[in-house]
Scaffold this motif. Structure first.
Motif, PDB file in Angstrom:
ATOM      1  N   LEU A 139      -6.662   6.813  20.905  1.00  0.00           N
ATOM      2  CA  LEU A 139      -5.650   6.952  19.869  1.00  0.00           C
ATOM      3  C   LEU A 139      -5.473   5.591  19.217  1.00  0.00           C
ATOM      4  CD1 LEU A 139      -3.249   8.521  18.493  1.00  0.00           C
ATOM      5  CD2 LEU A 139      -1.827   7.635  20.354  1.00  0.00           C
ATOM      6  N   VAL A 140      -5.390   5.556  17.902  1.00  0.00           N
ATOM      7  CA  VAL A 140      -5.194   4.307  17.183  1.00  0.00           C
ATOM      8  C   VAL A 140      -3.944   4.444  16.324  1.00  0.00           C
ATOM      9  CG1 VAL A 140      -6.147   2.720  15.479  1.00  0.00           C
ATOM     10  CG2 VAL A 140      -7.667   3.861  17.109  1.00  0.00           C
ATOM     11  N   VAL A 141      -3.012   3.516  16.494  1.00  0.00           N
ATOM     12  CA  VAL A 141      -1.805   3.457  15.673  1.00  0.00           C
ATOM     13  C   VAL A 141      -1.838   2.107  14.968  1.00  0.00           C
ATOM     14  CG1 VAL A 141       0.714   3.461  15.657  1.00  0.00           C
ATOM     15  CG2 VAL A 141      -0.520   4.883  17.311  1.00  0.00           C
ATOM     16  N   LEU A 142      -1.903   2.136  13.654  1.00  0.00           N
ATOM     17  CA  LEU A 142      -1.956   0.903  12.874  1.00  0.00           C
ATOM     18  C   LEU A 142      -0.552   0.560  12.392  1.00  0.00           C
ATOM     19  CD1 LEU A 142      -5.139   1.617  10.738  1.00  0.00           C
ATOM     20  CD2 LEU A 142      -4.977   0.342  12.872  1.00  0.00           C
ATOM     21  N   ALA A 143      -0.075  -0.623  12.707  1.00  0.00           N
ATOM     22  CA  ALA A 143       1.218  -1.113  12.235  1.00  0.00           C
ATOM     23  C   ALA A 143       0.934  -2.300  11.332  1.00  0.00           C
ATOM     24  CB  ALA A 143       2.093  -1.516  13.415  1.00  0.00           C
ATOM     25  N   MET A 144       1.120  -2.095  10.038  1.00  0.00           N
ATOM     26  CA  MET A 144       0.764  -3.130   9.063  1.00  0.00           C
ATOM     27  C   MET A 144       2.012  -3.634   8.359  1.00  0.00           C
ATOM     28  SD  MET A 144      -2.560  -1.158   7.616  1.00  0.00           S
ATOM     29  CE  MET A 144      -1.813   0.449   7.718  1.00  0.00           C
ATOM     30  N   GLY A 145       2.043  -4.882   8.084  1.00  0.00           N
ATOM     31  CA  GLY A 145       3.174  -5.477   7.390  1.00  0.00           C
ATOM     32  C   GLY A 145       3.291  -4.974   5.964  1.00  0.00           C
ATOM     33  N   PHE A 146       4.501  -4.942   5.482  1.00  0.00           N
ATOM     34  CA  PHE A 146       4.785  -4.523   4.117  1.00  0.00           C
ATOM     35  C   PHE A 146       4.451  -5.665   3.169  1.00  0.00           C
ATOM     36  CE2 PHE A 146       7.883  -4.190   0.588  1.00  0.00           C
ATOM     37  CZ  PHE A 146       7.524  -2.946   0.101  1.00  0.00           C
ATOM     38  N   VAL A 147       3.670  -5.384   2.159  1.00  0.00           N
ATOM     39  CA  VAL A 147       3.272  -6.433   1.221  1.00  0.00           C
ATOM     40  C   VAL A 147       3.879  -6.235  -0.167  1.00  0.00           C
ATOM     41  CG1 VAL A 147       1.140  -7.009   2.427  1.00  0.00           C
ATOM     42  CG2 VAL A 147       1.112  -5.235   0.686  1.00  0.00           C
ATOM     43  N   GLY A 148       4.751  -5.258  -0.305  1.00  0.00           N
ATOM     44  CA  GLY A 148       5.416  -5.054  -1.587  1.00  0.00           C
ATOM     45  C   GLY A 148       5.109  -3.691  -2.182  1.00  0.00           C
ATOM     46  N   PRO A 149       5.875  -3.324  -3.196  1.00  0.00           N
ATOM     47  CA  PRO A 149       5.653  -2.030  -3.849  1.00  0.00           C
ATOM     48  C   PRO A 149       4.336  -2.015  -4.630  1.00  0.00           C
ATOM     49  CG  PRO A 149       7.306  -3.289  -5.028  1.00  0.00           C
ATOM     50  CD  PRO A 149       6.971  -4.067  -3.791  1.00  0.00           C
ATOM     51  N   GLU A 150       3.801  -0.842  -4.855  1.00  0.00           N
ATOM     52  CA  GLU A 150       2.581  -0.683  -5.658  1.00  0.00           C
ATOM     53  C   GLU A 150       2.859  -1.138  -7.084  1.00  0.00           C
ATOM     54  OE1 GLU A 150      -0.572   0.301  -5.063  1.00  0.00           O
ATOM     55  OE2 GLU A 150      -0.119   0.346  -2.915  1.00  0.00           O
ATOM     56  N   ARG A 151       2.243  -2.211  -7.488  1.00  0.00           N
ATOM     57  CA  ARG A 151       2.492  -2.780  -8.809  1.00  0.00           C
ATOM     58  C   ARG A 151       2.070  -1.842  -9.933  1.00  0.00           C
ATOM     59  NH1 ARG A 151       4.417  -8.368  -8.636  1.00  0.00           N
ATOM     60  NH2 ARG A 151       4.312  -8.214 -10.870  1.00  0.00           N
ATOM     61  N   ALA A 152       1.020  -1.078  -9.737  1.00  0.00           N
ATOM     62  CA  ALA A 152       0.533  -0.192 -10.803  1.00  0.00           C
ATOM     63  C   ALA A 152       1.605   0.825 -11.197  1.00  0.00           C
ATOM     64  CB  ALA A 152      -0.737   0.514 -10.363  1.00  0.00           C
ATOM     65  N   VAL A 153       2.369   1.315 -10.219  1.00  0.00           N
ATOM     66  CA  VAL A 153       3.415   2.298 -10.516  1.00  0.00           C
ATOM     67  C   VAL A 153       4.525   1.644 -11.326  1.00  0.00           C
ATOM     68  CG1 VAL A 153       5.165   3.825  -9.511  1.00  0.00           C
ATOM     69  CG2 VAL A 153       2.898   3.680  -8.470  1.00  0.00           C
ATOM     70  N   GLY A 154       5.051   0.525 -10.834  1.00  0.00           N
ATOM     71  CA  GLY A 154       6.116  -0.172 -11.555  1.00  0.00           C
ATOM     72  C   GLY A 154       5.687  -0.635 -12.931  1.00  0.00           C
TER      73      GLY A 154
ATOM     74  N   ASP B 162      12.687  -0.646   0.536  1.00  0.00           N
ATOM     75  CA  ASP B 162      11.746  -1.762   0.588  1.00  0.00           C
ATOM     76  C   ASP B 162      11.230  -2.160  -0.795  1.00  0.00           C
ATOM     77  OD1 ASP B 162      12.097  -1.638   3.307  1.00  0.00           O
ATOM     78  OD2 ASP B 162      10.028  -1.080   3.772  1.00  0.00           O
ATOM     79  N   ALA B 163      11.115  -1.208  -1.720  1.00  0.00           N
ATOM     80  CA  ALA B 163      10.600  -1.525  -3.058  1.00  0.00           C
ATOM     81  C   ALA B 163      11.513  -2.504  -3.786  1.00  0.00           C
ATOM     82  CB  ALA B 163      10.435  -0.248  -3.883  1.00  0.00           C
ATOM     83  N   ALA B 164      12.825  -2.392  -3.555  1.00  0.00           N
ATOM     84  CA  ALA B 164      13.770  -3.273  -4.233  1.00  0.00           C
ATOM     85  C   ALA B 164      14.313  -4.368  -3.317  1.00  0.00           C
ATOM     86  CB  ALA B 164      14.943  -2.453  -4.795  1.00  0.00           C
ATOM     87  N   ARG B 165      14.418  -4.098  -2.046  1.00  0.00           N
ATOM     88  CA  ARG B 165      14.984  -5.049  -1.084  1.00  0.00           C
ATOM     89  C   ARG B 165      13.922  -5.935  -0.473  1.00  0.00           C
ATOM     90  NH1 ARG B 165      19.198  -5.584   2.494  1.00  0.00           N
ATOM     91  NH2 ARG B 165      20.282  -3.850   1.542  1.00  0.00           N
ATOM     92  N   GLY B 166      12.737  -5.394  -0.312  1.00  0.00           N
ATOM     93  CA  GLY B 166      11.716  -6.062   0.469  1.00  0.00           C
ATOM     94  C   GLY B 166      11.726  -5.482   1.872  1.00  0.00           C
ATOM     95  N   GLN B 167      10.817  -5.915   2.678  1.00  0.00           N
ATOM     96  CA  GLN B 167      10.693  -5.369   4.026  1.00  0.00           C
ATOM     97  C   GLN B 167      12.010  -5.525   4.771  1.00  0.00           C
ATOM     98  OE1 GLN B 167       7.589  -7.187   6.233  1.00  0.00           O
ATOM     99  NE2 GLN B 167       7.802  -5.839   7.970  1.00  0.00           N
ATOM    100  N   SER B 168      12.503  -4.419   5.317  1.00  0.00           N
ATOM    101  CA  SER B 168      13.795  -4.441   5.990  1.00  0.00           C
ATOM    102  C   SER B 168      13.878  -3.285   6.975  1.00  0.00           C
ATOM    103  CB  SER B 168      14.919  -4.350   4.949  1.00  0.00           C
ATOM    104  OG  SER B 168      16.185  -4.562   5.556  1.00  0.00           O
ATOM    105  N   LEU B 169      15.067  -3.044   7.462  1.00  0.00           N
ATOM    106  CA  LEU B 169      15.303  -1.980   8.434  1.00  0.00           C
ATOM    107  C   LEU B 169      15.407  -0.626   7.752  1.00  0.00           C
ATOM    108  CD1 LEU B 169      18.044  -3.809  10.527  1.00  0.00           C
ATOM    109  CD2 LEU B 169      15.607  -3.598  11.059  1.00  0.00           C
ATOM    110  N   VAL B 170      15.028   0.418   8.473  1.00  0.00           N
ATOM    111  CA  VAL B 170      15.065   1.768   7.921  1.00  0.00           C
ATOM    112  C   VAL B 170      16.500   2.187   7.594  1.00  0.00           C
ATOM    113  CG1 VAL B 170      15.169   3.014  10.126  1.00  0.00           C
ATOM    114  CG2 VAL B 170      14.099   4.096   8.132  1.00  0.00           C
TER     115      VAL B 170
END
Length: 138
Positions: free
Chosen positions: A48-63, A94-102
């Motif tokens: 089993l593989v669980v990937l936990a990756m850091g948040f690097v910001g919102p998708e710029r193309a959408v914004g 996270d898109a407006a605050r940045g990486q944070s708590l749920v």
């Protein structure tokens, strides 16, 4: 339960058996973390593989396609009611605050829903537990 955490590595390949189930991964050490030399590739047996990756910001193309602006930290710029400079476009969590708590994402989502409701209907009776300016409290 027998799991193992690895830090400062990136997954470069996932390998499967003849039935398509994962049986190993190849990881590259990025800065000597988890006991390896930077650049070293290691093959690790896995069921089993669980990937936990850091948040690097919102998708710029959408914004960008919606005409939003970004803060110097790369998050979407919003006012106190989670509205962006683009009419009818709101952002929170996270898109407006940045990486944070749920819990912040949940509270901001509820508050943004109230702001959207008020924007659409002229008023809202929905609860707004936080304002976007509360992010300095986190």
């Amino acid at each position: 339960e027998g799991g193992e955490r690895r830090f400062a590595v990136r997954t470069v390949a996932v390998h499967g058996d003849t039935d398509g189930a994962v049986d190993s991964i190849a990881i590259e050490h990025v800065d000597g973390g988890s006991g390896g030399e930077a650049g070293e590739v290691e093959h690790v047996r896995a069921d089993l593989v669980v990937l936990a990756m850091g948040f690097v910001g919102p998708e710029r193309a959408v914004g960008d396609s919606l005409g939003t602006r970004y803060t110097t930290s790369g998050t979407i710029e919003v006012d106190a009611n989670f509205a962006t400079m683009a009419p009818g476009v709101f952002a929170c969590g996270d898109a407006a605050r940045g990486q944070s708590l749920v819990v912040w994402a949940i509270a901001e989502g509820r508050s943004a829903a109230r702001a959207v409701d008020a924007w659409l209907m002229g008023d809202s009776t929905l609860d707004a537990p936080v304002r976007s300016t509360d992010r300095a409290l986190a």
